[in-house]
Scaffold this motif. Structure first.
Motif, PDB file in Angstrom:
ATOM      1  N   GLN A  82      43.533 -14.945  -1.434  1.00  0.00           N
ATOM      2  CA  GLN A  82      43.268 -15.842  -0.312  1.00  0.00           C
ATOM      3  C   GLN A  82      42.396 -17.015  -0.755  1.00  0.00           C
ATOM      4  N   TYR A  98      29.130 -14.677   9.439  1.00  0.00           N
ATOM      5  CA  TYR A  98      29.071 -14.800   7.980  1.00  0.00           C
ATOM      6  C   TYR A  98      28.149 -15.955   7.575  1.00  0.00           C
ATOM      7  N   PRO A 145      39.405 -19.759  -0.374  1.00  0.00           N
ATOM      8  CA  PRO A 145      38.114 -19.817   0.299  1.00  0.00           C
ATOM      9  C   PRO A 145      38.243 -20.618   1.594  1.00  0.00           C
ATOM     10  N   LYS A 146      37.520 -20.154   2.604  1.00  0.00           N
ATOM     11  CA  LYS A 146      37.605 -20.851   3.884  1.00  0.00           C
ATOM     12  C   LYS A 146      36.271 -21.538   4.158  1.00  0.00           C
ATOM     13  N   MET A 163      39.859  -9.657  -5.060  1.00  0.00           N
ATOM     14  CA  MET A 163      40.482  -8.827  -6.076  1.00  0.00           C
ATOM     15  C   MET A 163      41.981  -8.750  -5.860  1.00  0.00           C
ATOM     16  N   LEU A 164      42.374  -8.113  -4.760  1.00  0.00           N
ATOM     17  CA  LEU A 164      43.811  -7.998  -4.518  1.00  0.00           C
ATOM     18  C   LEU A 164      44.379  -9.308  -4.008  1.00  0.00           C
ATOM     19  N   SER A 165      43.728  -9.789  -2.950  1.00  0.00           N
ATOM     20  CA  SER A 165      44.311 -10.917  -2.237  1.00  0.00           C
ATOM     21  C   SER A 165      43.927 -12.217  -2.908  1.00  0.00           C
ATOM     22  N   PHE A 171      42.037   0.928  -9.220  1.00  0.00           N
ATOM     23  CA  PHE A 171      42.181  -0.502  -8.955  1.00  0.00           C
ATOM     24  C   PHE A 171      42.440  -1.266 -10.249  1.00  0.00           C
ATOM     25  N   VAL A 192      36.822 -13.816  -7.410  1.00  0.00           N
ATOM     26  CA  VAL A 192      37.481 -13.218  -6.249  1.00  0.00           C
ATOM     27  C   VAL A 192      36.946 -13.883  -4.985  1.00  0.00           C
ATOM     28  N   VAL A 198      26.089  -9.262   5.454  1.00  0.00           N
ATOM     29  CA  VAL A 198      26.793  -9.521   6.708  1.00  0.00           C
ATOM     30  C   VAL A 198      26.962  -8.228   7.496  1.00  0.00           C
TER      31      VAL A 198
END
Lengths: 592, 166, 416
Positions: free
Chosen positions: B5, B55, B7-8, B1-3, A372, A585, B65
């Motif tokens: 996105q 959540y 925060p929702k 990490m990857l995404s 990663f 993250v 969770v």
């Protein structure tokens, strides 16, 4: 980790029993499984793991105890005085065989193409019990492997629901990304709401893959990428090997745990066709230079303290996910692997007169999270990744077997130059406490200008000390530096919570995500246990002891690198190539 | 990490307030999670615990969770997927079976035009097969949102029951 | 013989929502008696004298259980009332909770006093959620009257009762699973030891009793002239609640003296089978119980006689099946129950229930082979011999007894 402690020091109370009519005397509190092992009887098991809390779920270790109506699980039953155990009666055999047949009927039997072929507990047991064509109908659900991240692949069709992975995640790392879900025949192991692992609390350390008895959780296999690169004549393929690989690799070739196989390993890599075989220990020495100077800079100029090491990618993931508000504590120094890659594609490329675009950097790492790390967009330069392909120790084992090499019989060779020379300080990076010790050797001498008389910082060494959290103080001119070394993220969480509360007494902290450090990493050979981890740690310190140069700043190739290319630690060039930044993250949901 | 996105913050304020009330009535005691989820589930018209709610509850009770998810999938009275306004639970255990719960189920399927595990187009009913709920002396019986409707041995009774649930 | 009223004597005698009403019929006298005793061990003795066996199904001598629980050293002991009755055709505890909630609360307090516990937990199945308000009200009123809380009856005894809800999982009737459920986890049983009497809920010493077992205690304490001991036969002393369901005209819960014949229960109390139908089989003790054919009818309902006849009292469930349901259909329905309710963590129970289900379906479809029957027998044996918990151990009781009672059902034509 948490096997109940039997009394070791004081006079042990012994219990006498018989196993298959053989008298045995074992300390009080011993389980049948261990008592049997002590006289050479291996009671079959799948969920039992010597480093884990007893689960008693697979029931494969059911044995007969005289006077008991039912069979007892050997893993969970404590022996008693006068107990008569029988591990090999018709009813025991019948039960064990039936349980294996049941598991097999619900198992994807593509063993010949499984990543764990020939290295699978279930397969071994089926072979041992001579399980033949079962007349049970196949009831497995046809599920596909879940490949969503560069590090870890889950294949639910191989899962036997033993729960070892769940326990590793919970008890070692305190992460709890994995859970059971459902019940009866629908029981399965998964993440919350079946999300891809990397989007959960998972930090890709791979400890789950290390304890999985089958091929249900494995590293993402990148061996083909390496084979392809090696076949490509237009590419200059260089490899670096992490310090902890050389003391683990031998396990897979029938050598004693902790065997040091550096020379054979280098030969094997050369035979595999790598153009150059280099050493991550060199990168480790470089890391010490940058990180050590960064620490001094923080110490002298009021930077954020405590500073924390950043070479363990599982740990960095953990920070970015679980303590992003505290990420300024992380040293900005890249890991040895990534520093090595950056230097390889600049300094080395220049010197060798090779277009960096034609260089493929391969890393052999004890770690799944390194895959990663290598994929992080911020770890690269001019559109080139520092590291192109990461293989775990397990994948290297496969490659060595692929080309038919008998590691044990190979002659020894030396690493190539100039990125192949590492000091003792670099070598001990692979053990918990090693990075700290290496840093202290350099920091002390740089600050005091004196030669360190005793290089061994015993306080920060060792697997068991302090339950995984070790402390020490070091006297620098005008200042006592308080240091801390922790391994496993369960321990890291304690340290971080202390920091978050503003109560941390430390100046400098080393964290390794995996138990024992990299020698216990999630990419190490299957069968890695705590006992083996201890042996590997010893081996690393032996390597250190036997080396003529044991301080990073005395590595002549490092000195030359700074002279010729980087200038000095923390220089502009260093920052450009050898330092990185961290991010918060986002989690799937965040609430105020 | 990857995404990358964003925060929702997915809970409507009024729903969050209602959940907070439930949590408060259980003293934010995580050991009461099963009871909490039973109550939270009924805050949703479709009688389930949506993912963001799970959540949220985990966050507020400071528990993983995964634990909430595990519980939602372990206990048959809890659901992490939408059910219906009126989930009809048909007991298929032996005492009801010998009193023709099969006939009752068949009739329900016919009248609602759905099978077990399915929901009517209007989201009003879903049919669920459950094990014994302790109304064996009133067989054949169904349970809907905690109420037992018993002796459903004629089409008329079944139809009248369905009509009464709007 | 007919029904008696000992355990059920309060039914209908008071308003279950009023502590005053309960006290007007002598409520909490038993508790006062208990705390007035020199040695609480006397209560365990009283229970032993009455030869009470656990009414949840395991039939463990209750007096012994209490003595052992008393003897366990440890702080903050816990009493749990298992109100998760999940065995099929078992609804007796429901009647006790519905009709006599204060008696249960009183029993829990007495248990707490005897054991030196600080907390009592009632774990009630979700299906009985409608009785939650009734019990919560009873707890609240008991608290306001000083029967719960600090320094109860001036005896320096601090004790509270908590009501926890299940959410639909039969396996939570198993002690360790129930405990995990109260701890806020999925109710998967854990291995024993540690036994829960030593390390149970929140790792504290725990004594777990069924609703009916507990409910008996205040009645035994008040039973000055030992009326209870006059009921029953031999070792099966006293009375028992049976819940009769299936193909009977009047299903329900009845309190019978031990020794009543099965025929008297079914024909006399439950009104007999529907007209025009004959008896196929009876299942005793719920889904994990065993079955018998019509020849059981004249057997007296006692622990010993039922056991000799190949069945057990268990939870007190009696499920009557008439000739409209075939043995194999009955077995398939019963198997479906375990296939749904196994927690799935241990191999024999998870996989065994699935395979037995498949083979029973084959028998019903006339596609089973002799090998299938052998496999099924083996699976059933492996499950009962090696499963992690009592669910797996007893899941095939019904099948195994059916193989004894109705061997012809398993004679299949298929090849070896």
């Amino acid at each position: 980790m948490a096997n109940e402690k039997t009394t070791t020091d004081q006079a042990q109370e012994m219990v006498n029993l018989t196993i298959n009519n053989i008298p045995v005397s074992v300390p009080k509190g011993t389980k049948i499984m261990e008592a049997a092992k002590s006289i050479g009887i291996d009671i079959p098991h799948l969920c039992y793991h010597e480093d884990q809390r007893v689960k008693a779920r697979c029931r494969l270790c059911s044995v007969e105890v005289t006077g008991k109506r039912r069979l007892l699980a050997a893993c969970s039953t404590v022996v008693w005085e006068g107990m008569e155990v029988h591990t090999d009666t018709p009813i025991v055999r019948d039960t064990q065989v039936t349980i294996l047949q049941m598991l097999l009927a619900n198992h994807n039997q593509d063993c010949l193409t499984c990543p764990r072929n020939q290295n699978c507990d279930l397969q071994r047991l089926c072979s041992r019990f001579n399980i033949q064509q079962s007349h049970l109908p196949r009831v497995e659900k046809h599920e596909k492997p879940i490949v969503t991240n560069p590090a870890i692949v889950r294949d639910p069709s191989k899962c036997i629901r033993c729960g070892r992975c769940i326990q590793a995640c919970k008890d070692i790392q305190g992460i709890r990304a994995l859970t059971y879900c459902g019940r009866s025949a629908d029981l399965r192991v998964t993440t919350a709401f079946d999300k891809p692992m990397e989007t959960t609390d998972c930090i890709l350390c791979g400890q789950c893959s290390l304890v999985c008895p089958t091929g249900a959780i494995v590293e993402k296999d990148d061996t083909q990428k390496v084979l392809d690169a090696l076949q490509d004549t237009s590419k200059h393929v260089i490899v670096q090997v992490a310090p902890s690989v050389r003391v683990a690799l031998g396990d897979a070739f029938g050598m004693e745990p902790g065997a040091i196989v550096t020379g054979q390993m280098v030969t094997a890599l050369k035979l595999l066709g790598f153009d150059k075989v280099f050493d991550t220990n060199f990168g480790a020495d470089l890391t010490i230079m940058e990180e050590g100077y960064e620490f001094l800079d923080r110490l002298q100029n009021g930077g954020v303290l405590p500073m924390m090491t950043s070479c363990s990618p599982g740990w960095v993931n953990f920070m970015e996910k679980h303590f992003p508000d505290q990420r300024d504590h992380l040293s900005s120094a890249k890991s040895p692997m990534s520093m090595f890659g950056a230097i390889a594609k600049t300094y080395y490329a220049q010197n060798a007169g090779i277009d960096p675009h034609d260089i493929v950097t391969v890393s052999i790492m004890p770690c799944t999270a390194k895959k990663f790390e290598a994929a992080r967009p911020e770890l690269g330069h001019d559109g080139l990744s520092d590291v192109d392909i990461v293989l775990t120790t397990r994948e290297l084992i496969k490659l060595i077997k692929y080309v038919g090499l008998e590691l044990v019989s190979l002659p020894e060779s030396d690493f190539d130059s100039p990125l192949g020379f590492g000091t003792g300080a670099g070598a001990i990076f692979g053990a918990t406490g090693g990075v700290m010790e290496a840093a202290l050797r350099t920091v002390y001498e740089k600050v005091t200008g004196k030669t360190l008389e005793k290089l061994d910082f015993e306080d920060v060494r060792g697997f068991d000390k302090g339950g995984g959290i070790k402390e020490a103080t070091v006297e620098l001119p005008g200042r006592t530096v308080r240091i801390c070394v922790a391994h496993t993220l369960k321990n890291a969480r304690k340290i971080m919570e202390q920091i978050r509360r503003g109560e941390s007494p430390y100046d400098f902290i080393e964290i390794m995500a995996c138990p024992g450090g990299c020698i216990g990493g999630g990419g190490q050979p299957i069968g890695t246990t705590n006992a083996i981890r201890r042996k590997r740690i010893e081996a690393l310190y032996k390597i250190d002891r036997d080396l003529p140069i044991r301080k990073s700043h005395e590595n002549p190739d490092i000195i030359k690198l700074y002279q010729d290319f980087l200038g000095e630690p923390l220089s502009h060039k260093s920052h450009e190539l050898l330092h990185t930044t961290y991010h918060k993250v986002p989690l799937p949901y965040e609430f105020d | 990490m990857l995404s990358e996105q964003k925060p929702k913050y997915p809970l409507p304020a009024d729903l969050q307030a209602k959940i907070d009330l439930v949590l408060e009535s259980h003293d934010y005691d995580f050991t009461q999670i099963v009871g909490i989820l039973l109550e939270v589930q009924d805050l949703d018209e479709m009688h389930y615990v949506p993912e963001p709610v799970a959540y949220y509850v985990a966050n507020r009770l400071n528990m993983p969770v995964t634990n909430v998810f595990d519980i939602l999938n372990f206990y048959s009275e809890l659901s992490s997927t939408p059910r219906a306004k009126y989930p009809i639970q048909v007991c298929t255990s032996i005492a009801c079976h010998v009193n023709d719960s099969d006939g009752l189920a068949a009739k329900l399927k016919e009248l609602l035009n759905i099978d077990f595990g399915e929901t009517t187009y209007d989201g009003r009913f879903t049919l669920e097969k459950v094990t014994c709920f302790g109304a064996c002396d009133r067989a054949p019986a169904v349970r809907i949102n905690g109420h037992v409707y018993d002796h459903l041995d004629t089409t008329e009774k079944i139809r009248a029951l369905l009509d009464s649930l709007k | 013989m007919s029904e008696v009223r000992f355990l059920t004597e309060n039914f209908g005698q008071y308003d279950p929502s009023s502590i005053n009403s309960y006290m007007s019929i002598g409520g909490f006298q038993a508790l006062r008696q208990a705390v007035a005793m020199d040695d609480p061990e006397g209560i365990a003795t009283l229970i032993s004298e009455a030869k009470v066996r656990g009414r949840g199904g395991a039939e463990y001598p209750m007096g012994r259980k209490w003595s052992q629980a008393r003897a366990v050293k440890g702080e903050k002991k816990i009493i749990i009332c298992n109100a998760d009755e999940g065995e099929t055709t078992t609804f007796k505890d429901r009647e006790l909770i519905k009709n006599d909630p204060f008696n249960l609360i009183e029993a829990m307090i007495i248990a707490g006093y005897v054991m030196g516990a600080t907390d009592g937990y009632i774990y009630m199945r979700a299906e009985y959620a409608c009785y939650r308000p009734l019990l919560l009200n009873a707890i609240r009123q008991a608290k306001s009257y000083g029967f719960l809380g600090q320094n109860i009856l001036g005896k320096g005894f601090d004790y509270d009762i908590h009501l926890y809800s299940g959410a639909g999982a039969y396996v939570c009737g198993e002690g360790t699973a129930l405990i995990r459920s109260i701890e806020g986890k999925a109710g998967r049983p854990r291995m024993k030891p540690p036994f829960i009497k030593v390390s149970g809920l929140f790792a504290r010493p725990t004594c777990l009793n069924n609703v009916e077992s507990l409910s008996l205690v205040p009645h035994l304490l008040r039973d000055k002239d030992k009326r209870y001991l006059t009921y029953g036969v031999g070792e099966s002393v006293g009375t028992k609640l049976v819940s009769v369901g299936g193909n009977v005209k009047h299903p329900g819960v009845f309190e019978i003296p031990f020794g009543t014949t099965v025929r008297e229960i079914i024909d006399g109390l439950a009104g007999g089978l529907p007209d025009g139908h004959s008896l196929r089989l009876i299942q005793f003790g719920g889904a994990s119980g065993k079955i018998a054919g019509p020849d059981i009818l004249d057997t007296p309902y006692t622990y010993e006689d039922l056991r000799a006849a190949g069945v057990m009292v268990g939870s007190g469930a009696i499920c009557v099946v008439d000739d409209r349901t075939s043995v194999i259909d009955f077995l398939r329905i019963n198997q479906d129950f375990f296939y749904e309710e196994s927690c799935g963590q241990c191999t024999p129970c998870r996989e065994g229930n699935l395979h037995i289900k498949i083979i029973l379906d084959r028998i019903a479809n006339h596609t089973a082979t002799k090998d299938d029957i052998k496999t099924m027998e083996k699976m059933a044996r492996v499950m009962s011999m090696s499963s992690l918990c009592g669910l797996g151990e007893t899941a095939q009781n019904t099948l195994r007894s059916a193989m004894q009672v109705f061997p012809e059902v398993f004679e299949v034509g298929g090849a070896e």
